[in-house]
Design a protein around this motif. Structure first.
Motif, PDB file in Angstrom:
ATOM      1  N   VAL A 271       3.008   7.113  -3.760  1.00 25.44           N
ATOM      2  CA  VAL A 271       4.466   7.016  -3.941  1.00 25.44           C
ATOM      3  C   VAL A 271       4.921   5.589  -3.578  1.00 25.44           C
ATOM      4  O   VAL A 271       5.717   4.963  -4.291  1.00 25.44           O
ATOM      5  CB  VAL A 271       5.209   8.070  -3.085  1.00 25.44           C
ATOM      6  CG1 VAL A 271       6.710   7.948  -3.282  1.00 25.44           C
ATOM      7  CG2 VAL A 271       4.737   9.466  -3.449  1.00 25.44           C
ATOM      8  N   GLY A 272       4.393   5.075  -2.463  1.00 22.99           N
ATOM      9  CA  GLY A 272       4.734   3.708  -2.065  1.00 22.99           C
ATOM     10  C   GLY A 272       4.318   2.701  -3.125  1.00 22.99           C
ATOM     11  O   GLY A 272       5.021   1.722  -3.378  1.00 22.99           O
ATOM     12  N   ALA A 273       3.168   2.966  -3.762  1.00 22.07           N
ATOM     13  CA  ALA A 273       2.682   2.037  -4.790  1.00 22.07           C
ATOM     14  C   ALA A 273       3.621   2.019  -5.991  1.00 22.07           C
ATOM     15  O   ALA A 273       3.805   0.973  -6.634  1.00 22.07           O
ATOM     16  CB  ALA A 273       1.272   2.419  -5.219  1.00 22.07           C
ATOM     17  N   LEU A 274       4.226   3.171  -6.285  1.00 29.00           N
ATOM     18  CA  LEU A 274       5.202   3.190  -7.388  1.00 29.00           C
ATOM     19  C   LEU A 274       6.370   2.269  -7.054  1.00 29.00           C
ATOM     20  O   LEU A 274       6.845   1.492  -7.894  1.00 29.00           O
ATOM     21  CB  LEU A 274       5.701   4.619  -7.638  1.00 29.00           C
ATOM     22  CG  LEU A 274       4.675   5.575  -8.259  1.00 29.00           C
ATOM     23  CD1 LEU A 274       5.243   6.984  -8.356  1.00 29.00           C
ATOM     24  CD2 LEU A 274       4.229   5.083  -9.627  1.00 29.00           C
TER      25      LEU A 274
ATOM     26  N   VAL B 126       0.037  -2.112  -3.914  1.00 35.21           N
ATOM     27  CA  VAL B 126      -0.570  -1.406  -5.049  1.00 35.21           C
ATOM     28  C   VAL B 126      -2.085  -1.542  -4.978  1.00 35.21           C
ATOM     29  O   VAL B 126      -2.829  -0.555  -5.128  1.00 35.21           O
ATOM     30  CB  VAL B 126      -0.037  -1.974  -6.387  1.00 35.21           C
ATOM     31  CG1 VAL B 126      -0.783  -1.378  -7.569  1.00 35.21           C
ATOM     32  CG2 VAL B 126       1.456  -1.696  -6.516  1.00 35.21           C
ATOM     33  N   ILE B 127      -2.559  -2.740  -4.713  1.00 37.08           N
ATOM     34  CA  ILE B 127      -4.010  -2.964  -4.667  1.00 37.08           C
ATOM     35  C   ILE B 127      -4.643  -2.188  -3.506  1.00 37.08           C
ATOM     36  O   ILE B 127      -5.695  -1.555  -3.663  1.00 37.08           O
ATOM     37  CB  ILE B 127      -4.303  -4.474  -4.569  1.00 37.08           C
ATOM     38  CG1 ILE B 127      -4.001  -5.088  -5.929  1.00 37.08           C
ATOM     39  CG2 ILE B 127      -5.743  -4.741  -4.164  1.00 37.08           C
ATOM     40  CD1 ILE B 127      -3.993  -6.576  -5.947  1.00 37.08           C
ATOM     41  N   ALA B 128      -3.970  -2.186  -2.378  1.00 33.34           N
ATOM     42  CA  ALA B 128      -4.492  -1.435  -1.236  1.00 33.34           C
ATOM     43  C   ALA B 128      -4.619   0.044  -1.604  1.00 33.34           C
ATOM     44  O   ALA B 128      -5.616   0.699  -1.283  1.00 33.34           O
ATOM     45  CB  ALA B 128      -3.564  -1.622  -0.035  1.00 33.34           C
ATOM     46  N   THR B 129      -3.610   0.560  -2.287  1.00 29.37           N
ATOM     47  CA  THR B 129      -3.646   1.975  -2.688  1.00 29.37           C
ATOM     48  C   THR B 129      -4.784   2.217  -3.679  1.00 29.37           C
ATOM     49  O   THR B 129      -5.514   3.206  -3.571  1.00 29.37           O
ATOM     50  CB  THR B 129      -2.299   2.384  -3.320  1.00 29.37           C
ATOM     51  OG1 THR B 129      -1.271   2.084  -2.384  1.00 29.37           O
ATOM     52  CG2 THR B 129      -2.262   3.844  -3.672  1.00 29.37           C
TER      53      THR B 129
ATOM     54  N   LEU C 188       8.984  -3.142  -7.305  1.00 23.01           N
ATOM     55  CA  LEU C 188       9.411  -4.358  -6.605  1.00 23.01           C
ATOM     56  C   LEU C 188       8.812  -5.612  -7.244  1.00 23.01           C
ATOM     57  O   LEU C 188       9.468  -6.643  -7.364  1.00 23.01           O
ATOM     58  CB  LEU C 188       8.995  -4.275  -5.132  1.00 23.01           C
ATOM     59  CG  LEU C 188       9.513  -5.410  -4.253  1.00 23.01           C
ATOM     60  CD1 LEU C 188      11.017  -5.262  -4.047  1.00 23.01           C
ATOM     61  CD2 LEU C 188       8.807  -5.439  -2.907  1.00 23.01           C
ATOM     62  N   ALA C 189       7.552  -5.493  -7.657  1.00 17.43           N
ATOM     63  CA  ALA C 189       6.878  -6.662  -8.220  1.00 17.43           C
ATOM     64  C   ALA C 189       7.376  -6.990  -9.626  1.00 17.43           C
ATOM     65  O   ALA C 189       7.176  -8.099 -10.111  1.00 17.43           O
ATOM     66  CB  ALA C 189       5.375  -6.432  -8.230  1.00 17.43           C
ATOM     67  N   SER C 190       8.010  -6.010 -10.283  1.00 20.34           N
ATOM     68  CA  SER C 190       8.380  -6.240 -11.685  1.00 20.34           C
ATOM     69  C   SER C 190       9.882  -6.361 -11.925  1.00 20.34           C
ATOM     70  O   SER C 190      10.306  -7.082 -12.833  1.00 20.34           O
ATOM     71  CB  SER C 190       7.842  -5.104 -12.556  1.00 20.34           C
ATOM     72  OG  SER C 190       8.351  -3.868 -12.123  1.00 20.34           O
ATOM     73  N   TYR C 191      10.709  -5.715 -11.095  1.00 15.65           N
ATOM     74  CA  TYR C 191      12.129  -5.631 -11.460  1.00 15.65           C
ATOM     75  C   TYR C 191      12.806  -6.998 -11.466  1.00 15.65           C
ATOM     76  O   TYR C 191      13.805  -7.201 -12.155  1.00 15.65           O
ATOM     77  CB  TYR C 191      12.895  -4.664 -10.531  1.00 15.65           C
ATOM     78  CG  TYR C 191      13.529  -5.332  -9.334  1.00 15.65           C
ATOM     79  CD1 TYR C 191      12.802  -5.562  -8.176  1.00 15.65           C
ATOM     80  CD2 TYR C 191      14.853  -5.786  -9.367  1.00 15.65           C
ATOM     81  CE1 TYR C 191      13.375  -6.202  -7.096  1.00 15.65           C
ATOM     82  CE2 TYR C 191      15.426  -6.427  -8.288  1.00 15.65           C
ATOM     83  CZ  TYR C 191      14.691  -6.635  -7.156  1.00 15.65           C
ATOM     84  OH  TYR C 191      15.258  -7.286  -6.087  1.00 15.65           O
ATOM     85  N   THR C 192      12.255  -7.938 -10.692  1.00 15.37           N
ATOM     86  CA  THR C 192      12.867  -9.263 -10.635  1.00 15.37           C
ATOM     87  C   THR C 192      12.883  -9.913 -12.029  1.00 15.37           C
ATOM     88  O   THR C 192      13.831 -10.611 -12.374  1.00 15.37           O
ATOM     89  CB  THR C 192      12.118 -10.151  -9.639  1.00 15.37           C
ATOM     90  OG1 THR C 192      10.723 -10.071  -9.903  1.00 15.37           O
ATOM     91  CG2 THR C 192      12.359  -9.707  -8.212  1.00 15.37           C
TER      92      THR C 192
ATOM     93  N   ALA D 284       2.474  -1.830 -15.902  1.00 15.82           N
ATOM     94  CA  ALA D 284       2.082  -1.093 -14.691  1.00 15.82           C
ATOM     95  C   ALA D 284       0.938  -0.127 -15.012  1.00 15.82           C
ATOM     96  O   ALA D 284      -0.056  -0.060 -14.283  1.00 15.82           O
ATOM     97  CB  ALA D 284       3.285  -0.342 -14.130  1.00 15.82           C
ATOM     98  N   VAL D 285       1.078   0.605 -16.117  1.00 13.36           N
ATOM     99  CA  VAL D 285       0.029   1.580 -16.476  1.00 13.36           C
ATOM    100  C   VAL D 285      -1.287   0.857 -16.748  1.00 13.36           C
ATOM    101  O   VAL D 285      -2.338   1.203 -16.194  1.00 13.36           O
ATOM    102  CB  VAL D 285       0.479   2.416 -17.713  1.00 13.36           C
ATOM    103  CG1 VAL D 285      -0.668   3.265 -18.234  1.00 13.36           C
ATOM    104  CG2 VAL D 285       1.677   3.287 -17.350  1.00 13.36           C
ATOM    105  N   VAL D 286      -1.221  -0.197 -17.573  1.00 15.93           N
ATOM    106  CA  VAL D 286      -2.456  -0.930 -17.902  1.00 15.93           C
ATOM    107  C   VAL D 286      -3.020  -1.580 -16.627  1.00 15.93           C
ATOM    108  O   VAL D 286      -4.238  -1.549 -16.390  1.00 15.93           O
ATOM    109  CB  VAL D 286      -2.177  -2.003 -18.994  1.00 15.93           C
ATOM    110  CG1 VAL D 286      -3.444  -2.793 -19.287  1.00 15.93           C
ATOM    111  CG2 VAL D 286      -1.662  -1.340 -20.256  1.00 15.93           C
TER     112      VAL D 286
END
Ligand code: SF4
Ligand code: SF4
Lengths: 310, 265
Positions: free
Chosen positions: A146-149, A33-36, A154-158, B248-250
Motif C-alpha cells: 500500500v505504501g508503495a502505491l 517502491v524498490i524496497a517493497t 509521489l514519484a510521478s504526480y509532480t 508504474a505497471v511496467v
C-alpha cells in the motif's frame, strides 16, 4: 487533447526549491517502491537491501515539505491552507482530485506515514539482529505494498502537476508523470546501490539493483523519446534548446544505467561466470561513478523539464 | 445603476474606440492603492506598463499597425489598442487548480482571490492562460483585478469603467452588456468593418468571459488564445495520470523481473 501550442501564459517561477522537491520526492517514493519489490522478490537475503531502501526513503521524506513550504510566497506557515479551507464560512478540508497539487499534498502526508512506520519496522528488526523476513511477515509486506502505491504516486504526480497547467512544454505532453517516475525509480535504485557500501549484507542485491536501474532507464528512454515527439508536435520543441546542456546530462545518466545494464546482463548469464563475491568486487570499482552519474541525470532531467517550460 | 448581489456583472471592452489614454490604468491603481512597478523604458511604442501583473490590473496594449504605404484619409489605422484585464472566466483555469480554494466566485459572479487564504504557491500563475495573475512581492500572494469587489459591494461601478472617457470599458449586468456588444458589432459590420469580432461573448472561450471584448483583428493578434486553444489545465489529468499508471505497471513488473532473477553461476 494537447492543443494549446499557443501559449500566452506567465511562468510561475518554480525554480530551485521545486527542483529539489521533485528530485527528493522521486528518490524517496522510488526507494520505497524498490524496497517493497525487494521484499516481494521472495529471497530473504534481499531483506538488508530492502531495509536500506526504507531507511533511504525515510531520511529523504522530511526534506520534501521543507522545500515545498520554503517555496511558498506567503510564508511557510501557510502550508496548512492546502489541507484546510480557511475561507470564512466555508470551513472544511481542501481536496480537489482534479488539481494534482491538492492531491499531492495529501499523498505526501500519507506517504510520510508509510515511510516513517516502515523505517521504524526496519530499525526494530535491525536492533534485534533479526535476519530474513520482516517483522510481522506478510502483514508488513501488505503494508509495504500500500505504501508503495503512495510512493509510485509521489514519484510521478509532480510531472502530472506540471502538465495540468497552461505552460508551454509542460502542458503539451502526457509523458511527464511517467518520465519522472521512471527516472525516480532509476535514481532510487542507483542510490540504494551506492549505499550498499555502508551495509555489507545488502551487497547481495547489488547486481540486481543495477539490473533494475537499467530496466527503469530503458523505460525512461522510451518516455523521453515520446516527450520530444509530443512537444515537437505541439510546436514548442524549440523551447528545449536553451536547456540542451541539462538534457545532455540527463542522457549521460541514462547511458550510465544502460551501460550498467549491459554489464550486469552479461554477468547474469551462465557463461559470464560471475556471481556472488566476484561480481560484487568488480562492480564496486565503478559503482560510485555510475550511481553518481545516474543521480545527476535524475536531477538534470527535472531541471531540464522545469526550465524548458518557463 | 443598482448593483445587486446574485446577478452576473462584467466588463464589455470595445477596443474599436480605445484611444490608449490609460485613464483606466491610473484609476485602477489609485483606487486599489497599487504602487506600480519602477518606471522603465520598454521600447515598445506607447506601452510603458508592459503587462498585466501584481501592480497592473488594467494594461493598455498597443499593437503596431502603421501601414507601409499612405492610405486614403480616415483609413489609416496606426495601432490596435486594447485595455486588457482579468477576464473573470466562467470556467476559470486559476480557480480550477488553486489548492487552497483562495480563488472564489463572488456574489457578483466574478473571480476573486482572497488574500488571507492564498499561500503563494503560484499554481494559478501557471494556469491562467491570459498571463493575468502575478505574485505581489510584498505580500507574497497572488494578485489580479478584483473587478472592484469592494466598490461593487458599496454599490459603485469599477474605477476603470468610470474613468474611461470613450466608453471603451463598459460595466454592467452581463446580459445587458451582451446586448450592447451585439448591437455594436452589427453596426460595425454594416459599416463594412468586417474584421470586428466579439471575444468571450459566447461560451466558446472558457464557458464565456464576464470581461469580454470587441476586437478589430483575430484574438491571437492581441495575445489572446483562440477558441480552439482556450483549454483548461484539467484537460491533461487523464493523459498525465494514464502515462504515470502505465509507467508504474511496467516499472513494477521490470523491478520484479530484475529482483527475481537468480545468479546462475
Ligand atoms: S483571466 Fe486568468 S485570472 Fe482571470 S479568471 Fe480567467 S484564468 Fe483566472
Ligand atoms: S498562489 Fe494563492 S491563489 Fe494562486 S493557486 Fe496558490 S493559493 Fe491559490
Amino acid at each position: 487533447m494537447f492543443l494549446a501550442a499557443e501559449h500566452f501564459v506567465r511562468a510561475p517561477d518554480w525554480e530551485w526549491f521545486i527542483l529539489g522537491y521533485f528530485f527528493l520526492a522521486g528518490l524517496s517514493g522510488g526507494a520505497y517502491v524498490i524496497a517493497t519489490l525487494l521484499r516481494l522478490s521472495g529471497d530473504p537475503r534481499d531483506e538488508p537491501a530492502a531495509r536500506l531502501g526504507f531507511y533511504t526513503s525515510f531520511v529523504l521524506i522530511p526534506l520534501c515539505p521543507l522545500l515545498l513550504t520554503a517555496d511558498l510566497g506567503a510564508g511557510w506557515w501557510k502550508f496548512w491552507h492546502m489541507l484546510v479551507n480557511v475561507t470564512p464560512g466555508n470551513a472544511g478540508l481542501n481536496f480537489k482530485y482534479w488539481s494534482p497539487m491538492s492531491v499531492g499534498v495529501w499523498l505526501l502526508l500519507v506517504f510520510s506515514i508509510f515511510a516513517t512506520l516502515s523505517a521504524l519496522g526496519a530499525w526494530l528488526a535491525d536492533r534485534r539482529g533479526r535476519e530474513g523476513p520482516p517483522l510481522l511477515g506478510p502483514l508488513s509486506v501488505a503494508f509495504n505494498v500500500v505504501g508503495a502505491l503512495a510512493g509510485l504516486f509521489l514519484a510521478s504526480y509532480t510531472g502530472v502537476l506540471l502538465s495540468v497547467s497552461n505552460q508551454p512544454v509542460w502542458s503539451d505532453t502526457w509523458t511527464l508523470g511517467g518520465l519522472f517516475l521512471a527516472s525516480g525509480l532509476s535514481g532510487a535504485a542507483a542510490l540504494i546501490a551506492l549505499l550498499t557500501r555502508y551495509r555489507p549484507e545488502a551487497v547481495y542485491s547489488l547486481v540486481r539493483l543495477r539490473l533494475a536501474d537499467g530496466y527503469f532507464s530503458l523505460l525512461e528512454l522510451i518516455l523521453l523519446i515520446a516527450f520530444f515527439v509530443t512537444v515537437v508536435n505541439a510546436g514548442t520543441g524549440a523551447r528545449t534548446i536553451a536547456t540542451a546542456p541539462l538534457w545532455a546530462l540527463a542522457l549521460v545518466g541514462l547511458a550510465a544505467s544502460l551501460v550498467g545494464l549491459r554489464a550486469e546482463g552479461r554477468r547474469m548469464r551462465p557463461s559470464g561466470g560471475g556471481g556472488g563475491g566476484a561480481a560484487v568486487a568488480s562492480v564496486g570499482a565503478n559503482a560510485i561513478l555510475v550511481s553518481m552519474l545516474v543521480l545527476i541525470g535524475v536531477l538534470a532531467l527535472r531541471a531540464a523539464v522545469i526550465f524548458s517550460g518557463q | 445603476m443598482e448593483i445587486k448581489a446574485g446577478e452576473s456583472y462584467g466588463f464589455f471592452t470595445d477596443t474599436s474606440v480605445c484611444i490608449g489614454c490609460k485613464a483606466c490604468e491610473v484609476a485602477c491603481k489609485e483606487w486599489n492603492q497599487l504602487e506600480g512597478n519602477e518606471p522603465a523604458f520598454l521600447a515598445d511604442s506607447f506601452d510603458n506598463t508592459g503587462q498585466l501583473d501584481a501592480q497592473n490590473w488594467r494594461h493598455v496594449k498597443f499593437y503596431d499597425r502603421v501601414p507601409d504605404r499612405s492610405t486614403t484619409s480616415g483609413n489609416g489605422t496606426a495601432f490596435l489598442m486594447m485595455s486588457d484585464v482579468c477576464k473573470h472566466c466562467q470556467h476559470a483555469s486559476c480557480m480550477e487548480v488553486c489548492p487552497t480554494n483562495a480563488i472564489i466566485r463572488t456574489e457578483f459572479n466574478t473571480v476573486f482571490i482572497q488574500q488571507d487564504v492564498c499561500n503563494g504557491c503560484r499554481n494559478c500563475v501557471a494556469a491562467c492562460p491570459y498571463s493575468v495573475i502575478a505574485i505581489n512581492q510584498k505580500t507574497g500572494t497572488a494578485h489580479k483585478c478584483t473587478l472592484c469587489y469592494d466598490r461593487l459591494q458599496g454599490g459603485l461601478e469599477p474605477a476603470c469603467a468610470k474613468a474611461c472617457p470613450t466608453q471603451s470599458i463598459q460595466f454592467g449586468p452581463l446580459s445587458q452588456l451582451q446586448q450592447t456588444a451585439d448591437a455594436r458589432l452589427e453596426a460595425l459590420h454594416s459599416q463594412g468593418v468586417t474584421q470586428a469580432q466579439l471575444y468571450g461573448r459566447d461560451d466558446k472561450v472558457y464557458g464565456g468571459l464576464n470581461a469580454f471584448f470587441l476586437l478589430m483583428d483575430k484574438p491571437e493578434a492581441y495575445g489572446l488564445p483562440n477558441a480552439e486553444n482556450a483549454v483548461l489545465p484539467s484537460r491533461n489529468n487523464i493523459g498525465g495520470y494514464a502515462g504515470a499508471v502505465i509507467t508504474a505497471v511496467v516499472g513494477v513488473v521490470a523491478g520484479l523481473v530484475a529482483f527475481r532473477r537468480r545468479r546462475m553461476a
